[in-house]
Structure formats: C-alpha cells, structure tokens
Design a protein around this motif. Structure first.
Motif, short mmCIF file in Angstrom:
data_model
loop_
_atom_site.label_atom_id
_atom_site.label_comp_id
_atom_site.label_asym_id
_atom_site.label_seq_id
_atom_site.Cartn_x
_atom_site.Cartn_y
_atom_site.Cartn_z
N ILE A 81 0.85 -1.16 -0.01
CA ILE A 81 0.11 0.04 -0.22
C ILE A 81 0.79 1.25 0.05
O ILE A 81 1.87 1.31 1.01
CB ILE A 81 -0.87 0.15 1.09
N HIS A 82 0.65 2.23 -0.84
CA HIS A 82 1.49 3.36 -1.10
C HIS A 82 0.29 4.85 -0.90
O HIS A 82 -0.68 4.78 -1.53
CB HIS A 82 1.96 3.39 -2.39
N ARG A 83 0.62 5.30 0.18
CA ARG A 83 -0.17 6.33 0.46
C ARG A 83 0.15 7.83 -0.72
O ARG A 83 1.27 8.17 -0.50
CB ARG A 83 -0.01 6.96 1.86
N PRO A 84 -0.86 7.94 -1.27
CA PRO A 84 -0.48 9.10 -2.52
C PRO A 84 -0.54 10.18 -1.96
O PRO A 84 -1.18 10.74 -0.96
CB PRO A 84 -1.60 8.85 -3.57
N ILE A 85 0.19 11.14 -2.76
CA ILE A 85 0.18 12.59 -2.28
C ILE A 85 -1.02 13.34 -3.17
O ILE A 85 -1.40 12.93 -4.30
CB ILE A 85 1.17 13.25 -2.97
N VAL A 86 -1.96 14.09 -2.53
CA VAL A 86 -2.96 14.42 -2.92
C VAL A 86 -3.02 15.85 -2.97
O VAL A 86 -3.25 16.62 -2.08
CB VAL A 86 -4.43 14.04 -1.96
N GLU A 87 -2.93 16.39 -4.20
CA GLU A 87 -2.67 17.81 -4.46
C GLU A 87 -4.07 18.34 -4.24
O GLU A 87 -5.18 17.81 -4.16
CB GLU A 87 -2.71 17.98 -5.83
N GLU A 88 -3.78 19.71 -3.61
CA GLU A 88 -5.32 20.38 -3.27
C GLU A 88 -6.25 20.63 -4.26
O GLU A 88 -7.42 20.48 -3.97
CB GLU A 88 -4.79 21.79 -2.74
N THR A 89 -5.90 20.55 -5.52
CA THR A 89 -6.72 20.58 -6.61
C THR A 89 -7.73 19.22 -6.75
O THR A 89 -9.01 19.30 -6.89
CB THR A 89 -6.20 20.63 -8.04
N LEU A 90 -6.96 18.13 -6.43
CA LEU A 90 -7.92 16.91 -6.52
C LEU A 90 -8.73 16.78 -5.23
O LEU A 90 -9.90 16.39 -5.24
CB LEU A 90 -6.95 15.69 -6.45
N PHE A 91 -8.39 17.28 -4.07
CA PHE A 91 -9.19 17.15 -2.98
C PHE A 91 -10.40 17.94 -2.91
O PHE A 91 -11.55 17.62 -2.73
CB PHE A 91 -8.32 17.78 -1.85
N LEU A 92 -10.18 19.45 -3.78
CA LEU A 92 -11.26 20.12 -4.07
C LEU A 92 -12.10 19.63 -4.98
O LEU A 92 -13.26 19.89 -5.14
CB LEU A 92 -10.79 21.50 -4.36
#
Length: 243
Positions: free
Chosen positions: A205-216
């Motif tokens: 399992i690899h915790r991805p980096i979630v950019e602010e744009t994707l979160f929004l």
C-alpha cells in the motif's frame, strides 16, 4: 440576475447533479450489486488518458468518440474485438448512457491546466465510484489495513474480503474460481497503476500525495451531487486516497 438566465442556471445545476449521481450510481443506489466486469481490464490508464484528451480537443459526442476508438483506432489496439472491449469498459466506467458528453467533469479537467497527477487521480476517483466492489475493497479494506500499520497486500487478503462480503452480496457465490482470481488480479493491478499500491509481484500500500486541486475536485463533486457540508466531511470518498 436576469430571471430567465437564473432559471437556466437552476436547470443546468439539476442536469449536472443528475449526471454526477448517474456516474456514481454504484455507491449511491441501495442494494447495488458487485460486478466482476468493471475492473476486468484493470486501470486502462493510458487508454483513458488518450480518450479524454481526444474528447477535450474535439468536443465530440459519444457516437463520434466510439467511432474514434473502434474504427479510427486512436487507442492503437491490434484487433477489432480488443478495441470494442476497451470502449465498452471505458463507456460503462465513465459515461452514464443517456447523457451528453458536455456534462462530463473529467473532460473539463482535461481542458484545464491540471497536473498529470490530478488527472490520474480524477480518473481513479471515477473508476472507483463507478464500481461498488472497487469502492468498498479500497475504503473498507485497504484504508483499514494501512491505518492499522499494515502495508503488504496479497490476492489472498482480497479473496478473504470477498468471503466476508458474500452474505450481503450473494452474487459473489455465483462467481467461478477463475472469475474471482481474474477480478482480484485486475483490481490490484488497477490500484498499482493509479498509485494506491506499488510493486509488480508483491504489492504494498502506497499513500499517495493528494494535491489540493484533487481534494477540492472530490469535495466539489460531492457538493454538486447535493451533499451537505456534514455529508462531505463524513464521506468515504476521501478514503479512496487513504485520507
């Protein structure tokens, strides 16, 4: 505000809400069944990127997009049957049947200056929310494992998860051994391609980096589906990204 334009805005909002809910009917509709088909081709990440880049550039309808995939072979597949199968999976995964492409939010993302990471995240998000098995396996199992400190993931763990869900999803009992094996393999491969897992043979399992744009983006989709602020904060959708 011009009353006529205001009415049009309301109608457009309703159409968008209907479209988005149709895109995620697998996780919105009570009693929805697990499917062994949506994940059967894995992520189809390259194929999805080609298709949505084509749609963003050409602003065409579904009939033209289908023709481009099957007859013009924009996906560069050798056989007609492979092209037809790829189209069937992508169409089922990303496009509600009765709606025009103009409402599809993924096309809007591909028309924007969003990063490739965000585009991949959006494709993954709609891949998972279009398939109840993929959604629950990720938000219930993968999410739980990493928050308990486990990182290794094997086909047997997914197989055990299917066993645990057989009572609430009796359709699982009708699947052959080969169907289950193929589904598990393609699901794990898809999550690796989307960046949630890593490793070819032994997956972790690899915790991805979630950019602010994707979160929004996720929050906005939920809002436009008619979710309240409380519902958005409590949504399991964020667990797809292990948040």
């Amino acid at each position: 505000i011009n009353p006529v334009n205001n009415i049009e805005m309301i109608e457009n909002k309703k159409q968008l809400q209907e479209y988005l809910l149709a895109m995620r009917k697998a996780v919105e509709k009570a009693g929805y069944r697990y499917s062994s088909r949506n994940s059967s081709k894995g992520a189809l990440l390259t194929e999805s990127e080609i298709l949505f880049s084509y749609l963003a550039k050409n602003n065409c309808d579904m009939a033209s997009a289908r023709n481009a995939v099957i007859h013009d072979n924009i996906l560069a597949k050798r056989t007609y049957q492979t092209r037809k199968r790829c189209w069937a999976v992508l169409h089922s995964r990303y496009f509600p049947n009765k709606f025009a492409t103009g409402l599809n939010p993924i096309i809007a993302i591909y028309n924007s200056n969003a990063s490739e990471t965000v585009k991949r995240g959006v494709l993954y998000y709609h891949f998972a929310t279009s398939d109840l098995f993929a959604y629950e396996a990720t938000t219930r199992l993968i999410y739980s494992l990493i928050h308990k400190g486990f990182t290794n993931i094997s086909p047997r763990i997914i197989d055990d998860f299917l066993d645990s869900r057989a009572e609430s999803h009796p359709e699982i009992n009708n699947w052959s051994y080969q169907t289950r094996k193929s589904l598990i393999s393609h699901y794990l491969s898809a999550l690796r391609d989307f960046g949630i897992l890593e490793g070819k043979v032994r997956k972790r399992i690899h915790r991805p980096i979630v950019e602010e744009t994707l979160f929004l983006y996720v929050a906005t989709v939920l809002r436009d589906c008619g979710k309240s602020s409380r519902d958005i904060l409590a949504s399991d959708d964020f667990k797809l990204f292990l948040l």
